[in-house]
Design an enzyme around this catalytic site. Structure first.
Site, mmCIF file in Angstrom:
data_model
loop_
_atom_site.group_PDB
_atom_site.id
_atom_site.type_symbol
_atom_site.label_atom_id
_atom_site.label_comp_id
_atom_site.label_asym_id
_atom_site.label_seq_id
_atom_site.Cartn_x
_atom_site.Cartn_y
_atom_site.Cartn_z
ATOM 1 N N ASN A 64 0.836 -1.214 0.000
ATOM 2 C CA ASN A 64 0.000 0.000 0.000
ATOM 3 C C ASN A 64 0.866 1.258 0.000
ATOM 4 O OD1 ASN A 64 -3.030 -0.362 0.108
ATOM 5 N ND2 ASN A 64 -2.372 -1.907 1.593
ATOM 6 N N HIS B 294 -8.044 -0.349 5.976
ATOM 7 C CA HIS B 294 -8.460 -1.604 6.615
ATOM 8 C C HIS B 294 -9.037 -2.516 5.531
ATOM 9 C CE1 HIS B 294 -9.662 -4.131 9.971
ATOM 10 N NE2 HIS B 294 -10.780 -4.350 9.319
#
Ligand code: GAR
Length: 200
Positions: A18, A113
């Site tokens: 990420n 998340h």
């Protein structure tokens, strides 16, 4: 006068895919920001290697290095101040950010998340555990959520959320891969909204 770039810190615990997608999106989309720090609770991990390869300052900071939680929190704040950090992007950071830091950076910390919060969040819900829980629940969809971090774990206001389907025969690993692909688009989109206000 040259435009100032917003100074970002990435907090990571692992691969850092990420973090890498955010870094690449800043360049590809010409966003007015730069990573000025990559902090990890691990001395070596994919995220730290990527940062080093790209000339981004790194810091190994773990609570285990300190006698007290207060000392750890103070060291984190000191490092953020030294690097003049404006926003913190949690990118696979699997530790709680000390409350003192969360308070100092109110509305300036984002987390990604791997599920559709408020479902499948909270202590113990990270990585593959999340995808196992989604499959066990029989949900027909999962997804990813980018939210602001507040003192309650996985409870801060949602900035952006996107769905992916749960497919018949999915394993936690196959679902994780589909969600991660979604995360790599979602987090840069959320960062762009944060920096420019532009709804992507
Ligand atoms: C990502 O799926 C991220 O959403 C998850 O850890 C993975 C890190 O991958 N984070 C959490 O579960 C936080 N609760 P990465 O290191 O390749 O970005």
């Amino acid at each position: 006068m040259a435009n100032q770039k917003t100074r970002l810190a990435a907090f990571c615990s692992g691969t850092g895919s990420n973090f890498q997608s955010l870094y690449n999106a800043i360049n590809a989309r010409d966003l007015p920001a730069e990573f000025a720090l990559c902090l990890s609770n691990r001395s070596e991990c994919g995220a730290i290697s990527f940062a080093k390869q790209h000339g981004i300052p790194t810091l190994h900071l773990s609570e285990k290095q300190y006698d007290t939680h207060e000392q750890f929190a103070a060291a984190m704040l000191k490092a953020l101040k030294e690097h003049d950090i404006e926003y913190i992007l949690l990118a696979g950071y699997l530790k709680m950010v000390p409350e003192k830091v969360v308070t100092a950076y109110t509305c300036k910390i984002l987390n990604i998340h791997p599920a559709l919060l408020p479902k499948f969040g909270g202590p113990g819900m990270y990585g593959i555990n999340v995808h196992k829980a989604v499959l066990e629940s029989g949900e027909k969809k999962s997804g990813a959520t980018v939210h602001y971090v507040d003192p309650e774990y996985d409870k801060g206001p949602v900035l952006l959320q996107r769905n992916v389907p749960v497919e018949p025969g999915d394993t936690p690993e196959s679902l994780a891969a589909r969600v991660l692909k979604c995360e790599h688009q979602l987090y840069p989109d959320a960062l762009e909204i944060l920096l420019t206000g532009k709804d992507t």
